[in-house]
Design a protein around this motif. Structure first.
Motif, PDB file in Angstrom:
ATOM      1  N   GLY A  12      41.298   3.155 -27.619  1.00  0.00           N
ATOM      2  CA  GLY A  12      41.316   1.752 -27.232  1.00  0.00           C
ATOM      3  C   GLY A  12      40.943   1.467 -25.797  1.00  0.00           C
ATOM      4  O   GLY A  12      41.062   0.332 -25.335  1.00  0.00           O
ATOM      5  N   GLN A  13      40.445   2.483 -25.115  1.00  0.00           N
ATOM      6  CA  GLN A  13      40.120   2.328 -23.694  1.00  0.00           C
ATOM      7  C   GLN A  13      38.626   2.458 -23.461  1.00  0.00           C
ATOM      8  O   GLN A  13      37.867   2.874 -24.338  1.00  0.00           O
ATOM      9  N   GLY A  14      38.242   2.114 -22.248  1.00  0.00           N
ATOM     10  CA  GLY A  14      36.856   2.317 -21.845  1.00  0.00           C
ATOM     11  C   GLY A  14      36.631   3.760 -21.443  1.00  0.00           C
ATOM     12  O   GLY A  14      37.443   4.645 -21.730  1.00  0.00           O
ATOM     13  N   LEU A  15      35.521   4.008 -20.799  1.00  0.00           N
ATOM     14  CA  LEU A  15      35.170   5.365 -20.382  1.00  0.00           C
ATOM     15  C   LEU A  15      35.568   5.595 -18.931  1.00  0.00           C
ATOM     16  O   LEU A  15      35.278   4.773 -18.058  1.00  0.00           O
ATOM     17  N   GLN A  61      37.363   9.098 -23.042  1.00  0.00           N
ATOM     18  CA  GLN A  61      37.704   7.804 -23.631  1.00  0.00           C
ATOM     19  C   GLN A  61      39.014   7.952 -24.388  1.00  0.00           C
ATOM     20  O   GLN A  61      39.055   8.567 -25.454  1.00  0.00           O
ATOM     21  N   GLU A  94      38.712  11.276 -26.651  1.00  0.00           N
ATOM     22  CA  GLU A  94      37.351  11.677 -26.982  1.00  0.00           C
ATOM     23  C   GLU A  94      36.599  11.917 -25.674  1.00  0.00           C
ATOM     24  O   GLU A  94      36.717  11.141 -24.728  1.00  0.00           O
ATOM     25  N   PHE A 139      32.959  12.764 -23.694  1.00  0.00           N
ATOM     26  CA  PHE A 139      31.515  12.610 -23.783  1.00  0.00           C
ATOM     27  C   PHE A 139      30.841  13.283 -22.588  1.00  0.00           C
ATOM     28  O   PHE A 139      31.222  13.051 -21.440  1.00  0.00           O
ATOM     29  N   LEU A 152      35.281   8.365 -15.776  1.00  0.00           N
ATOM     30  CA  LEU A 152      34.549   9.524 -15.306  1.00  0.00           C
ATOM     31  C   LEU A 152      35.506  10.650 -14.943  1.00  0.00           C
ATOM     32  O   LEU A 152      36.428  10.459 -14.148  1.00  0.00           O
ATOM     33  N   TYR A 182      32.697  12.181 -19.338  1.00  0.00           N
ATOM     34  CA  TYR A 182      33.558  11.006 -19.417  1.00  0.00           C
ATOM     35  C   TYR A 182      34.632  11.247 -20.473  1.00  0.00           C
ATOM     36  O   TYR A 182      34.405  11.966 -21.453  1.00  0.00           O
TER      37      TYR A 182
END
Lengths: 114, 112
Positions: B41-44, B38, B88, B90, B46, B36
């Motif tokens: 300031g945003q969501g994750l 990010q 970032e 993940f 895919l 994922y």
């Protein structure tokens, strides 16, 4: 548009004042989950729900409650927030519980407890 | 218990350079793996996933990842990084009850 929404996006509150973070999805997904994100720790699961009226604890459930009375909504409740619950919270949903289903994440709620 | 390790907390690359982000997992059965991203300031979002089959998987935004069972790794790669890739990243493995276990993340900085 298919999405997971969370409200509020930002919240500053004081210790002990009950709050609810709402999560709603419009994809008719059965599975929903809450995660918290902390620096250096990644995301950790708080609670999850396989379907309506079916919820269970994740890795870090202490201090949180959830309910799943409708398929689309999965609110996260902090009955008595404490500063260690200051975090970034994400709600996620997937079509079903099961390893092969992608989870869709909401935009996040940044909570500060003073 | 399942776990994911991302050994690099922070990586800086020049725009146009290649990128590899490392991910090692621990899981008792066949792993289902995800990357994922990010943005600030945003969501994750895919990027890609691996369930089975071809060990080299293609994702969005020009990313790919290679699953190596012998090394318990699922490294993310991109041949040429763009400034907009700064974010970032993940890595995650999914286990029972659909629980995603995430690594601690790798923050990518792109210099111009």
């Amino acid at each position: 548009e298919a999405q997971v929404t969370q409200n509020p996006r930002y919240l500053i509150t004081v210790t002990g004042k009950k709050l609810t973070v709402t999560c709603s999805q419009n994809m008719n997904h059965e599975y929903m989950s809450w995660y918290r994100q902390d620096p250096g720790l990644g995301l950790r699961q708080i609670y999850y729900s396989m379907n309506v009226e079916v919820t269970d604890k994740g890795d870090v459930p202490e201090g949180y409650k959830v309910s799943r009375k409708e398929k689309r909504n999965f609110p996260l409740i902090l009955e008595s927030p404490s500063p260690n619950q200051t975090s970034l919270y994400f709600c996620a949903s997937s079509p079903r519980g099961g390893r092969s289903y992608e989870q869709y994440f909401g935009p996040g709620t940044r909570l500060t407890v003073t | 218990a399942q776990s994911v390790t991302q050994p690099d907390i922070h990586i800086t690359v020049s725009e146009g350079a290649s990128l590899e982000l490392r991910c090692n997992y621990s899981y008792g059965a066949t792993p289902y793996l995800f990357w994922y991203v990010q943005s600030p300031g945003q969501g994750l979002q895919l990027l890609l996933k691996y369930f089975s089959g071809d060990t080299l998987v293609q994702g969005i935004k020009g990313f790919e990842a290679e699953f190596k069972r012998s090394q318990s790794s699922f490294n993310l790669r991109k041949p040429s990084v763009h400034w907009s890739d700064a974010a970032e990243y993940f890595c995650a493995v999914v286990g029972t009850a659909s629980k995603l276990t995430f690594g601690t993340g790798t923050r990518l900085q792109v210099t111009l």
